[in-house]
Design a protein around this motif. Structure first.
Motif, PDB file in Angstrom:
ATOM      1  N   LEU A 127       0.847  -1.191   0.000  1.00 28.15           N
ATOM      2  CA  LEU A 127       0.000   0.000   0.000  1.00 28.15           C
ATOM      3  C   LEU A 127       0.882   1.241   0.000  1.00 28.15           C
ATOM      4  O   LEU A 127       1.653   1.477   0.928  1.00 28.15           O
ATOM      5  CB  LEU A 127      -0.911  -0.001   1.228  1.00 28.15           C
ATOM      6  CG  LEU A 127      -1.774   1.246   1.416  1.00 28.15           C
ATOM      7  CD1 LEU A 127      -2.774   1.402   0.271  1.00 28.15           C
ATOM      8  CD2 LEU A 127      -2.513   1.186   2.760  1.00 28.15           C
ATOM      9  N   VAL A 128       0.780   2.037  -1.061  1.00 28.73           N
ATOM     10  CA  VAL A 128       1.531   3.288  -1.196  1.00 28.73           C
ATOM     11  C   VAL A 128       0.515   4.427  -1.164  1.00 28.73           C
ATOM     12  O   VAL A 128      -0.524   4.351  -1.821  1.00 28.73           O
ATOM     13  CB  VAL A 128       2.336   3.321  -2.508  1.00 28.73           C
ATOM     14  CG1 VAL A 128       3.140   4.612  -2.609  1.00 28.73           C
ATOM     15  CG2 VAL A 128       3.255   2.106  -2.599  1.00 28.73           C
ATOM     16  N   THR A 129       0.790   5.468  -0.385  1.00 28.42           N
ATOM     17  CA  THR A 129      -0.176   6.553  -0.239  1.00 28.42           C
ATOM     18  C   THR A 129       0.450   7.898  -0.598  1.00 28.42           C
ATOM     19  O   THR A 129       1.673   8.080  -0.514  1.00 28.42           O
ATOM     20  CB  THR A 129      -0.708   6.622   1.205  1.00 28.42           C
ATOM     21  OG1 THR A 129       0.379   6.868   2.097  1.00 28.42           O
ATOM     22  CG2 THR A 129      -1.400   5.324   1.588  1.00 28.42           C
ATOM     23  N   LEU A 130      -0.421   8.821  -0.995  1.00 25.90           N
ATOM     24  CA  LEU A 130       0.009  10.174  -1.340  1.00 25.90           C
ATOM     25  C   LEU A 130      -1.155  11.122  -1.105  1.00 25.90           C
ATOM     26  O   LEU A 130      -2.292  10.828  -1.495  1.00 25.90           O
ATOM     27  CB  LEU A 130       0.454  10.235  -2.807  1.00 25.90           C
ATOM     28  CG  LEU A 130       1.099  11.537  -3.278  1.00 25.90           C
ATOM     29  CD1 LEU A 130       2.422  11.774  -2.548  1.00 25.90           C
ATOM     30  CD2 LEU A 130       1.339  11.509  -4.792  1.00 25.90           C
ATOM     31  N   ALA A 131      -0.885  12.253  -0.455  1.00 27.03           N
ATOM     32  CA  ALA A 131      -1.924  13.232  -0.161  1.00 27.03           C
ATOM     33  C   ALA A 131      -2.303  14.004  -1.428  1.00 27.03           C
ATOM     34  O   ALA A 131      -1.484  14.189  -2.339  1.00 27.03           O
ATOM     35  CB  ALA A 131      -1.443  14.192   0.923  1.00 27.03           C
ATOM     36  N   TRP A 132      -3.563  14.457  -1.470  1.00 27.53           N
ATOM     37  CA  TRP A 132      -4.016  15.258  -2.612  1.00 27.53           C
ATOM     38  C   TRP A 132      -3.121  16.483  -2.807  1.00 27.53           C
ATOM     39  O   TRP A 132      -2.829  16.859  -3.944  1.00 27.53           O
ATOM     40  CB  TRP A 132      -5.458  15.727  -2.381  1.00 27.53           C
ATOM     41  CG  TRP A 132      -6.508  14.706  -2.630  1.00 27.53           C
ATOM     42  CD1 TRP A 132      -7.256  14.050  -1.700  1.00 27.53           C
ATOM     43  CD2 TRP A 132      -6.945  14.219  -3.902  1.00 27.53           C
ATOM     44  NE1 TRP A 132      -8.123  13.188  -2.307  1.00 27.53           N
ATOM     45  CE2 TRP A 132      -7.961  13.272  -3.662  1.00 27.53           C
ATOM     46  CE3 TRP A 132      -6.576  14.488  -5.217  1.00 27.53           C
ATOM     47  CZ2 TRP A 132      -8.616  12.597  -4.685  1.00 27.53           C
ATOM     48  CZ3 TRP A 132      -7.221  13.814  -6.236  1.00 27.53           C
ATOM     49  CH2 TRP A 132      -8.227  12.887  -5.981  1.00 27.53           C
ATOM     50  N   SER A 133      -2.680  17.088  -1.721  1.00 30.77           N
ATOM     51  CA  SER A 133      -1.875  18.303  -1.804  1.00 30.77           C
ATOM     52  C   SER A 133      -0.491  18.050  -2.397  1.00 30.77           C
ATOM     53  O   SER A 133       0.215  18.995  -2.767  1.00 30.77           O
ATOM     54  CB  SER A 133      -1.723  18.929  -0.416  1.00 30.77           C
ATOM     55  OG  SER A 133      -1.113  18.015   0.487  1.00 30.77           O
ATOM     56  N   ARG A 134      -0.083  16.769  -2.506  1.00 26.68           N
ATOM     57  CA  ARG A 134       1.248  16.431  -3.010  1.00 26.68           C
ATOM     58  C   ARG A 134       1.239  15.940  -4.455  1.00 26.68           C
ATOM     59  O   ARG A 134       2.296  15.619  -5.001  1.00 26.68           O
ATOM     60  CB  ARG A 134       1.867  15.341  -2.138  1.00 26.68           C
ATOM     61  CG  ARG A 134       2.087  15.739  -0.681  1.00 26.68           C
ATOM     62  CD  ARG A 134       3.263  16.652  -0.529  1.00 26.68           C
ATOM     63  NE  ARG A 134       3.640  16.855   0.864  1.00 26.68           N
ATOM     64  CZ  ARG A 134       4.687  17.547   1.251  1.00 26.68           C
ATOM     65  NH1 ARG A 134       5.476  18.103   0.343  1.00 26.68           N
ATOM     66  NH2 ARG A 134       4.964  17.706   2.535  1.00 26.68           N
ATOM     67  N   LEU A 135       0.076  15.906  -5.097  1.00 30.51           N
ATOM     68  CA  LEU A 135       0.009  15.320  -6.446  1.00 30.51           C
ATOM     69  C   LEU A 135       0.865  16.094  -7.447  1.00 30.51           C
ATOM     70  O   LEU A 135       1.509  15.501  -8.313  1.00 30.51           O
ATOM     71  CB  LEU A 135      -1.442  15.275  -6.933  1.00 30.51           C
ATOM     72  CG  LEU A 135      -2.378  14.309  -6.189  1.00 30.51           C
ATOM     73  CD1 LEU A 135      -3.712  14.204  -6.910  1.00 30.51           C
ATOM     74  CD2 LEU A 135      -1.755  12.926  -6.043  1.00 30.51           C
TER      75      LEU A 135
END
Length: 395
Positions: free
Chosen positions: A249-257
């Protein structure tokens, strides 16, 4: 050819399990060694006694906090008689035992001095109308008393289905009302297979992300886009996932796209303290992890895009559609139809999607017993709505 033997799945120390009680209510507990697990009026027992036991068996709680497995009862054919319930009056006078005597039995049952079977047998024996009941009514009467007095439980594995069923009954808002049958349709429509790379937006506290992880197995990846600095995937902690599965599971915040990464330039002092060294290493690892996540996301060509979001689905689709591979599935779930109507109209007009469908999930549960099979009288109002489409490869 000798049949293949499958070892039963057993309960391990530190595992989370779902415990189903005689009242049909359930609770999630962590089996920590050398602790006591309490089930309210149904008693308590030592967690150590449950470690190493198989899932799905019924256990009775004995005096002193010990447990023993109960023999599994099958569905026996009920003998048909000429008895009927026509002349039975449902009033307290049919019970010969007084209120004080029944309370005394309850107290002895809680103390473990008498068994639940003895209490139920005494209540049935002293019920004047019990003998007049039909066999079906007798069975219902005993089942009602068992739900009230039996000091037993069934440990269930925290599978995707069991967790979905548990939270849908206890706290449906936590998982955005995602019912188990609807979740299965989402996974099927998304064509999630072993080794797939799935782009997901899960605002249901991780149930959808956990279900996707259970499908991709060891070779795939689930890329979760979330709001805030840290993903709120609370349901995942109950799934007893191995470390290598959690790493999928890899995650990324919307603000970092759209974030542009800069080199890590922090420099340690000449003689750093232990706290400074630890903080430096933590920030360096976090920078490297964020760089890998952004690189993975920008690479695109995901095998599926699965969305369950509190935002406007149309805006989320527009943002993430360029990163979805060609001939791949887009699946959007929402408990209400209205948020999906705008996205449905947008996809129908788009040249990038075909086979756009908006469906409602519906479920009817049945009681299945000999000579007593029928739909249940109550059911959930709605299982939500699913928007699906096939994404075309750009020309």
């Amino acid at each position: 050819m000798e049949a293949m033997k499958v070892d039963p799945v057993v309960i391990g120390a530190g595992d989370h399990i779902v415990i189903r009680m005689p009242s049909t209510n359930s609770k999630i507990v962590c089996v920590k060694p050398n602790t006591t697990i309490g089930l309210g009026k149904f008693g308590s027992f030592q967690a150590n006694a449950l470690i190493g036991q198989p899932f799905g068996h019924t256990f009775e709680i004995l005096k002193g906090g010990t447990i023993k497995p109960l023999e599994q009862q099958g569905f026996a054919d009920t003998e048909l008689t000429n008895a009927n319930n026509q002349n039975i009056n449902d009033d307290p006078q049919s019970q010969k035992l007084t209120f004080a005597e029944i309370e005394e039995l309850k107290a002895k049952g809680l103390a473990g001095d008498v068994t639940a079977q003895e209490i139920i047998g005494s209540l049935a024996e002293n019920n004047q109308s019990f003998a007049q009941k039909t066999e079906y009514s007798k069975s219902k009467y005993i089942q009602r008393k068992q739900r009230k007095f039996m000091k037993s439980f069934v440990p269930l594995e925290t599978t995707v289905y069991n967790l979905s069923d548990f939270f849908f009954e206890v706290n449906p808002g936590k998982i955005r009302g995602l019912r188990a049958d609807t979740l299965s349709q989402v996974l099927s429509l998304a064509n999630v297979y072993s080794g797939a790379r799935v782009l997901a937006v899960d605002d249901g506290q991780g149930l959808l992300a956990g279900a996707l992880l259970s499908r991709i197995q060891q070779d795939g990846m689930v890329f979760g886009v979330h709001e805030g600095d840290v993903p709120n995937y609370d349901v995942l902690r109950y799934m007893n996932l191995a470390t290598d599965m959690r790493d999928r599971l890899v995650t990324l915040a919307w603000s970092r796209l759209n974030h542009q990464m800069q080199p890590f330039t922090e420099v340690l002092p000449a003689e750093p303290s232990e706290a400074e060294q630890s903080g430096y290493e933590r920030r360096r690892r976090g920078h490297a992890r964020l760089a890998r996540s952004i690189e993975t996301f920008n690479g695109g060509e995901f095998d599926a895009l699965v969305i369950s979001t509190n935002y406007n689905p149309a805006s989320v689709i527009s943002k993430l559609e360029p990163y979805l591979g060609g001939s791949r599935m887009l699946v959007v779930y929402d408990p209400c139809k209205e948020p999906l109507l705008g996205a449905y109209a947008m996809l129908r007009q788009s040249a990038a999607f075909i086979n756009v469908q908006l469906t409602e999930s519906w479920l009817r549960e049945y009681q299945v017993l000999p000579n007593r099979t029928h739909p249940l009288m109550t059911t959930s109002g709605s299982g939500g709505f699913i928007l699906s489409a096939i994404h075309l490869a750009p020309s």
